[in-house]
Design a protein around this motif. Structure first.
Motif, PDB file in Angstrom:
ATOM      1  N   ILE A   1      -0.021  -2.468  -9.953  1.00 45.38           N
ATOM      2  CA  ILE A   1      -1.127  -2.387  -8.996  1.00 45.38           C
ATOM      3  C   ILE A   1      -2.207  -3.419  -9.346  1.00 45.38           C
ATOM      4  O   ILE A   1      -2.751  -4.081  -8.474  1.00 45.38           O
ATOM      5  CB  ILE A   1      -1.717  -0.962  -8.945  1.00 45.38           C
ATOM      6  CG1 ILE A   1      -0.683   0.009  -8.348  1.00 45.38           C
ATOM      7  CG2 ILE A   1      -3.004  -0.923  -8.123  1.00 45.38           C
ATOM      8  CD1 ILE A   1      -1.107   1.466  -8.340  1.00 45.38           C
ATOM      9  N   SER A   2      -2.481  -3.580 -10.643  1.00 45.76           N
ATOM     10  CA  SER A   2      -3.568  -4.503 -11.003  1.00 45.76           C
ATOM     11  C   SER A   2      -3.141  -5.965 -10.920  1.00 45.76           C
ATOM     12  O   SER A   2      -3.977  -6.837 -10.741  1.00 45.76           O
ATOM     13  CB  SER A   2      -4.103  -4.179 -12.403  1.00 45.76           C
ATOM     14  OG  SER A   2      -3.131  -4.454 -13.372  1.00 45.76           O
TER      15      SER A   2
ATOM     16  N   GLU B   1       5.377   4.218  -6.370  1.00 45.27           N
ATOM     17  CA  GLU B   1       6.447   3.297  -6.767  1.00 45.27           C
ATOM     18  C   GLU B   1       5.955   2.153  -7.633  1.00 45.27           C
ATOM     19  O   GLU B   1       6.742   1.337  -8.094  1.00 45.27           O
ATOM     20  CB  GLU B   1       7.134   2.721  -5.507  1.00 45.27           C
ATOM     21  CG  GLU B   1       7.933   3.786  -4.779  1.00 45.27           C
ATOM     22  CD  GLU B   1       8.370   3.368  -3.392  1.00 45.27           C
ATOM     23  OE1 GLU B   1       8.104   2.211  -2.999  1.00 45.27           O
ATOM     24  OE2 GLU B   1       8.962   4.211  -2.701  1.00 45.27           O
ATOM     25  N   LEU B   2       4.631   2.054  -7.822  1.00 46.45           N
ATOM     26  CA  LEU B   2       4.088   0.965  -8.635  1.00 46.45           C
ATOM     27  C   LEU B   2       3.364   1.533  -9.854  1.00 46.45           C
ATOM     28  O   LEU B   2       2.668   2.531  -9.747  1.00 46.45           O
ATOM     29  CB  LEU B   2       3.092   0.114  -7.816  1.00 46.45           C
ATOM     30  CG  LEU B   2       3.600  -0.545  -6.540  1.00 46.45           C
ATOM     31  CD1 LEU B   2       2.464  -1.323  -5.886  1.00 46.45           C
ATOM     32  CD2 LEU B   2       4.774  -1.470  -6.812  1.00 46.45           C
ATOM     33  N   THR B   3       3.527   0.872 -10.978  1.00 41.20           N
ATOM     34  CA  THR B   3       2.765   1.274 -12.163  1.00 41.20           C
ATOM     35  C   THR B   3       1.348   0.728 -12.036  1.00 41.20           C
ATOM     36  O   THR B   3       1.079  -0.133 -11.202  1.00 41.20           O
ATOM     37  CB  THR B   3       3.385   0.691 -13.442  1.00 41.20           C
ATOM     38  OG1 THR B   3       3.249  -0.732 -13.388  1.00 41.20           O
ATOM     39  CG2 THR B   3       4.858   1.061 -13.562  1.00 41.20           C
ATOM     40  N   HIS B   4       0.449   1.202 -12.895  1.00 37.07           N
ATOM     41  CA  HIS B   4      -0.928   0.687 -12.822  1.00 37.07           C
ATOM     42  C   HIS B   4      -0.967  -0.794 -13.130  1.00 37.07           C
ATOM     43  O   HIS B   4      -1.799  -1.519 -12.589  1.00 37.07           O
ATOM     44  CB  HIS B   4      -1.863   1.490 -13.737  1.00 37.07           C
ATOM     45  CG  HIS B   4      -1.609   1.329 -15.201  1.00 37.07           C
ATOM     46  ND1 HIS B   4      -2.330   0.464 -15.977  1.00 37.07           N
ATOM     47  CD2 HIS B   4      -0.708   1.908 -16.008  1.00 37.07           C
ATOM     48  CE1 HIS B   4      -1.868   0.541 -17.217  1.00 37.07           C
ATOM     49  NE2 HIS B   4      -0.885   1.392 -17.268  1.00 37.07           N
ATOM     50  N   LYS B   5      -0.051  -1.260 -13.974  1.00 39.39           N
ATOM     51  CA  LYS B   5      -0.016  -2.694 -14.267  1.00 39.39           C
ATOM     52  C   LYS B   5       0.384  -3.465 -13.025  1.00 39.39           C
ATOM     53  O   LYS B   5      -0.209  -4.489 -12.700  1.00 39.39           O
ATOM     54  CB  LYS B   5       0.973  -2.990 -15.399  1.00 39.39           C
ATOM     55  CG  LYS B   5       0.413  -2.640 -16.753  1.00 39.39           C
ATOM     56  CD  LYS B   5       1.359  -3.089 -17.886  1.00 39.39           C
ATOM     57  CE  LYS B   5       1.019  -2.351 -19.166  1.00 39.39           C
ATOM     58  NZ  LYS B   5       2.109  -1.504 -19.658  1.00 39.39           N
TER      59      LYS B   5
ATOM     60  N   ILE C   1       0.844  -1.202   0.000  1.00 39.76           N
ATOM     61  CA  ILE C   1       0.000   0.000   0.000  1.00 39.76           C
ATOM     62  C   ILE C   1       0.879   1.252   0.000  1.00 39.76           C
ATOM     63  O   ILE C   1       0.655   2.201  -0.755  1.00 39.76           O
ATOM     64  CB  ILE C   1      -0.946  -0.007   1.239  1.00 39.76           C
ATOM     65  CG1 ILE C   1      -2.057  -1.022   1.044  1.00 39.76           C
ATOM     66  CG2 ILE C   1      -1.501   1.372   1.520  1.00 39.76           C
ATOM     67  CD1 ILE C   1      -3.176  -0.543   0.144  1.00 39.76           C
TER      68      ILE C   1
ATOM     69  N   ALA D   1       2.372   1.684  -3.407  1.00 43.29           N
ATOM     70  CA  ALA D   1       1.398   2.145  -4.403  1.00 43.29           C
ATOM     71  C   ALA D   1       1.167   3.646  -4.277  1.00 43.29           C
ATOM     72  O   ALA D   1       1.202   4.373  -5.267  1.00 43.29           O
ATOM     73  CB  ALA D   1       0.080   1.391  -4.259  1.00 43.29           C
ATOM     74  N   TYR D   2       0.934   4.137  -3.050  1.00 45.97           N
ATOM     75  CA  TYR D   2       0.572   5.544  -2.885  1.00 45.97           C
ATOM     76  C   TYR D   2       1.781   6.466  -2.839  1.00 45.97           C
ATOM     77  O   TYR D   2       1.651   7.684  -2.933  1.00 45.97           O
ATOM     78  CB  TYR D   2      -0.353   5.722  -1.679  1.00 45.97           C
ATOM     79  CG  TYR D   2      -1.712   5.132  -1.989  1.00 45.97           C
ATOM     80  CD1 TYR D   2      -2.601   5.815  -2.806  1.00 45.97           C
ATOM     81  CD2 TYR D   2      -2.064   3.863  -1.532  1.00 45.97           C
ATOM     82  CE1 TYR D   2      -3.818   5.266  -3.143  1.00 45.97           C
ATOM     83  CE2 TYR D   2      -3.282   3.304  -1.871  1.00 45.97           C
ATOM     84  CZ  TYR D   2      -4.158   4.003  -2.675  1.00 45.97           C
ATOM     85  OH  TYR D   2      -5.360   3.453  -3.018  1.00 45.97           O
TER      86      TYR D   2
ATOM     87  N   LEU E   1      -7.018  -3.261  -2.592  1.00 48.43           N
ATOM     88  CA  LEU E   1      -7.743  -2.076  -3.053  1.00 48.43           C
ATOM     89  C   LEU E   1      -9.208  -2.121  -2.626  1.00 48.43           C
ATOM     90  O   LEU E   1      -9.820  -1.097  -2.376  1.00 48.43           O
ATOM     91  CB  LEU E   1      -7.668  -1.959  -4.583  1.00 48.43           C
ATOM     92  CG  LEU E   1      -6.336  -1.536  -5.181  1.00 48.43           C
ATOM     93  CD1 LEU E   1      -6.435  -1.441  -6.691  1.00 48.43           C
ATOM     94  CD2 LEU E   1      -5.858  -0.214  -4.612  1.00 48.43           C
TER      95      LEU E   1
END
Ligand SMILES: [Zn+2]
Lengths: 211, 170
Positions: free
Chosen positions: B140-141, B134-138, B127, B130-131, B148
């Motif tokens: 994250i998904s 440091e993570l791309t949307h890919k 978490i 992500a915020y 989430l």
């Protein structure tokens, strides 16, 4: 007012909140949020989560004069740059890309027109104009493509997309969108693959549109 | 919030004392150097003061708002163009925020905080990543451990109220 039924996937909204989306996608997300109160509310949820992370970070000691400096600056005049406003069917973020002017359409043949908003190694964003009832043969995008309907509608194998709806298509999707009856369909489309307009796309479009 | 209502320097100083060190810690974690981190802290806190009248505590939480300002500032520093932001909603000037709604949002944010703090350390770290951007949307998904759903479910009521409010403002 039509109901929006295709929204932003959560992972993309989280990445938008954190600022890691490629710029062309960020434009589509900001535009959809401008049109959709559901996604605006969900975005706020991600901001709350971001705020929790912020509060959770270990405090770092500040230079001794930082606070005094900031307090001294409170009365300084500042320029409040107003955010661009919606104009007709174009929400504020699109108007910002258009620099406040109406789109300058370039014909692609068959009545289909486009206006390129941005193109860089992060990807590209453009407006597409498709006459009612017209099919747009697959344009062979690389990477992920986001398409947001600003006016009218289109349908493809995956469903019906009305005004405000967002389609997320990966490169495996062979779709042939067909604009709905009524108003011409105007979309904001973005990909994260570098746009190779000068080579790839016209080559693909050539036999289709006879450019 | 007193800063909003009276442009009260003392209240702002208190807000600064709480948020500025955390903001600096947050910015340092994103790999920004100390000097530049303080520059960002300064700009973010000035923006908080200048835009205090646009902050509506019945629709947003103060830490969420500061998070957003900080991320916008950080991203704009690394880009030539500013990042695309949604249209601002028209706000009636001088409307009193609905106290029960402010409280409701606070409570839900507190619940979310508790839920995130009770996650397994790996999930909590994810978490944070992500915020912090440091993570791309890919990523994250595809990271299945990223809760989430928890985020949305913990502030579900708030979201419903927000949606309702926002629809009225359009
Ligand atoms: Zn939506």
């Amino acid at each position: 007012m039509t109901t929006i039924s295709h929204h932003i996937p959560d992972s993309m909204l989280a990445a938008y909140a954190a600022g890691t989306l490629p710029a062309p996608f960020a434009l589509v997300i900001a535009t959809h949020v401008s049109m959709c109160s559901d996604c605006r509310a969900s975005l706020e949820a991600h901001h709350v989560a971001g705020g929790v992370v912020l509060e959770d970070c270990a405090p770092a000691s500040l230079s001794s004069d930082l606070k005094a400096n900031v307090l001294d600056m409170l009365d300084q005049p500042f320029d409040d740059v107003p955010r661009p406003k919606r104009s007709g069917i174009y929400p504020g973020p699109v108007m910002e890309q258009l620099k406040g002017k109406p789109p300058r359409w370039k014909p692609l043949g068959g009545g289909v027109k486009q206006t390129i908003l941005s193109s860089s190694d992060e990807g590209s964003a453009r407006l597409l104009f498709i006459p009612a009832g017209q099919a747009v043969p697959d344009h062979g995008h690389n990477g992920l493509e986001l398409t947001l309907v600003l006016q009218g509608s289109f349908s493809d194998d995956t469903g019906y997309f009305g005004t405000g709806d967002l389609e997320v298509a990966d490169e495996d999707l062979e779709h042939i969108p067909i604009a709905g009856a009524g108003l011409p369909c105007i979309c904001l489309a973005a990909t994260d693959a570098p746009l190779r307009f000068n080579s790839l796309v016209p080559r693909l479009l050539q036999p289709i549109f006879r450019i | 919030m007193a800063v909003r209502d009276h442009r009260d320097r003392a209240a702002f100083a208190e807000l600064f004392d709480y948020f500025a060190p955390r903001l600096k810690g947050f910015i340092l974690r994103t790999g920004t150097g100390a000097a530049q981190a303080e520059e960002i802290v300064q700009e973010v806190m000035l923006t908080v003061w200048r835009k205090a009248d646009q902050f509506d505590p019945s629709r947003a939480q103060v830490s969420a708002w500061i998070y957003q300002i900080a991320r916008n500032r950080q991203i704009d520093m690394f880009r030539k163009e500013s990042r695309p932001l949604p249209e601002e909603l028209n706000q009636e000037p001088d409307t009193e925020p609905d106290a029960s709604q402010v409280l409701g949002l606070e409570q839900e944010a507190a619940r979310l905080k508790e839920a995130l703090n009770n996650l397994k350390p790996e999930q909590r770290e994810m978490i944070h990543q992500a915020y912090l951007g440091e993570l791309t949307h890919k990523e994250i998904s595809t990271r299945t451990g990223l809760p989430l759903g928890t985020i949305k479910s913990r502030i579900r009521l708030g979201l419903e109220r927000l949606r309702h409010d926002l629809k009225d403002m359009r």
